[in-house]
Design an enzyme around this catalytic site. Structure first.
Site: not given
Ligand code: NAD
Ligand code: TYD
Length: 345
Positions: A10, A12, A36, A38, A63, A130-132, A158, A162, A187, A197, A284
């Site tokens: 992941g 990228a 992958k 995506t 993948d 994730t904390d979720e 989601y 996880k 987050n 996001k 939510h």
């Molecule tokens: P993202 O959606 O930006 O990136 C996901 C990456 O995974 C992409 O590059 C996608 O191409 C790749 N991918 C998806 N399916 C795949 C597959 N089947 N095989 C190989 N690659 C694949 O997500 P992100 O925000 O960068 O999150 C990355 C990781 O961190 C996730 O596991 C997420 O649960 C975790 N995480 C994210 C946050 C956040 O706030 N963004 C917080 C806590 C944990």
């Molecule tokens: P998000 O960035 O999707 O992260 P997560 O659901 O993993 O916490 O959303 C962050 C917060 O912002 C979440 O409480 C939902 C809210 N949100 C909006 O109010 N409007 C939006 O368009 C989006 C994408 C999120």
């Protein structure tokens, strides 16, 4: 720690690309990205790494559910560690269709575990979660927080996928002795975050003079952490975490969505007329809050970023200065997704 080869699944995506950049910049480790590509994976997120770091960086498209592809990348690069970030990551998409989440997040993690197990080798697996997975806390009990022993009670598909992946990894440690560590981050925000996001969506809307769609009453609370702080914690877990343990990585920075939105509006010098109050997200989560004392104590890690306002402003600046990066992402697939969700806007 002696230089290692890290296979980064992941890499990228948003968190992964920032992790690759951090590791190449601040350590002597080698990084092999396996992704992958995506809709949220983007080679532009990794631009310049090959030129700057030569053989210390490689990219392999694949993948995580494809066992022969996983075996092939492990055979070719023989990593010392796997940092597993590949995932479907957006709650709203998981509400529309959960199947890709279960496939990539659960089956993909199982595939990685199976491949490690079959090799009888000793790669460390850092599973980035994730904390979720803990579900949410009520708004009227600010003294409550989750620690690593709190029950898993995911609210969204989601988060459920996880949580499933965490259990796959922890049970593989217990049953097969796989050297695995799990991190649970709050987050993240920063550069290269896909503009679905909330922070990059709102920032790029405001750049274009568009309103920002705030869900429900805007009182939902998230704990925001800069992606570099989160990733420093993932690296610390790789280097110093104890096998079989879980580490919460939070920002100690809780904000309601309305507070966050107001700060973003201030960055653009506009008022609350730019808020579009839209229907709430089903299920939510109200408030996320995690205790990070275990990571602080055992990993010597804590979030180090500058003041939240400065970190948010510099993130907004990044989106202002990198329009060529995000603009193509807000057409095509992204637009189709939002039109499905809210109708044309
Ligand atoms: P993202 O959606 O930006 O990136 C996901 C990456 O995974 C992409 O590059 C996608 O191409 C790749 N991918 C998806 N399916 C795949 C597959 N089947 N095989 C190989 N690659 C694949 O997500 P992100 O925000 O960068 O999150 C990355 C990781 O961190 C996730 O596991 C997420 O649960 C975790 N995480 C994210 C946050 C956040 O706030 N963004 C917080 C806590 C944990
Ligand atoms: P998000 O960035 O999707 O992260 P997560 O659901 O993993 O916490 O959303 C962050 C917060 O912002 C979440 O409480 C939902 C809210 N949100 C909006 O109010 N409007 C939006 O368009 C989006 C994408 C999120």
């Amino acid at each position: 720690m002696a230089p290692q080869t890290i296979l980064l699944t992941g890499g990228a995506g948003f968190v992964g690309a920032n992790f690759a950049r951090l590791v190449l910049r601040e350590t002597d480790h080698r990084v092999v990205v396996f992704d992958k590509l995506t809709y949220s994976g983007n080679l532009e997120n990794l631009d310049g790494l090959e030129a700057a770091h030569g053989d210390r960086y490689a990219f392999v498209r694949g993948d995580v559910c494809d066992r022969p592809a996983v075996d092939a990348v492990l055979d070719e690069h023989r990593p010392d560690a796997i940092v597993h970030m590949a995932a479907e990551s957006h709650v709203d998409r998981s509400i529309i269709d959960a199947t890709p989440f279960v496939r990539t997040n659960v089956i993909g993690t199982q595939t990685i575990v199976d491949a490690i197990r079959a090799r009888l080798s000793s790669e460390r697996l850092v599973h980035v979660s994730t904390d979720e997975v803990y579900g949410d806390l009520p708004l009227d009990r600010p003294e409550l927080f989750f620690n690593e022993s709190s029950p898993l009670a995911p609210s969204s598909p989601y988060a459920a996928s996880k949580a499933g992946s965490d259990l796959v990894v922890l049970s593989a440690h217990r049953t097969f002795g796989i050297d695995a560590v799990v991190t649970r981050g709050s987050n993240n925000f920063g550069p290269y975050q896909y503009p679905e996001k909330v922070i990059p969506l709102f920032a790029t809307n405001l750049i274009d003079g568009l309103k920002v769609p705030l869900y429900g009453d805007g009182q939902n609370v998230r704990d925001w952490i800069h992606v570099d702080d989160h990733n420093a914690g993932v690296l610390a877990a790789l280097e110093r975490g104890a096998a079989g343990e879980v580490y919460n990585l939070g920002g100690k920075n809780e904000r309601s969505n309305l507070e966050l939105t107001r700060e973003l509006l201030r960055c653009f010098g506009v008022g609350e007329e730019m808020i579009d109050h839209v229907a709430d997200r089903p299920g939510h989560d109200r408030r996320y809050s995690i205790d990070i004392s275990k990571a602080t104590r055992e990993l010597g890690w804590s979030p180090a970023s500058d003041r939240w306002e400065d970190a948010l402003e510099s993130t907004v600046r990044w989106y202002r200065e990198n329009e060529a990066w995000w603009r193509p992402l807000k057409s095509g697939e992204h637009r189709a997704f939002y039109e499905r969700q809210y109708g044309r806007r």
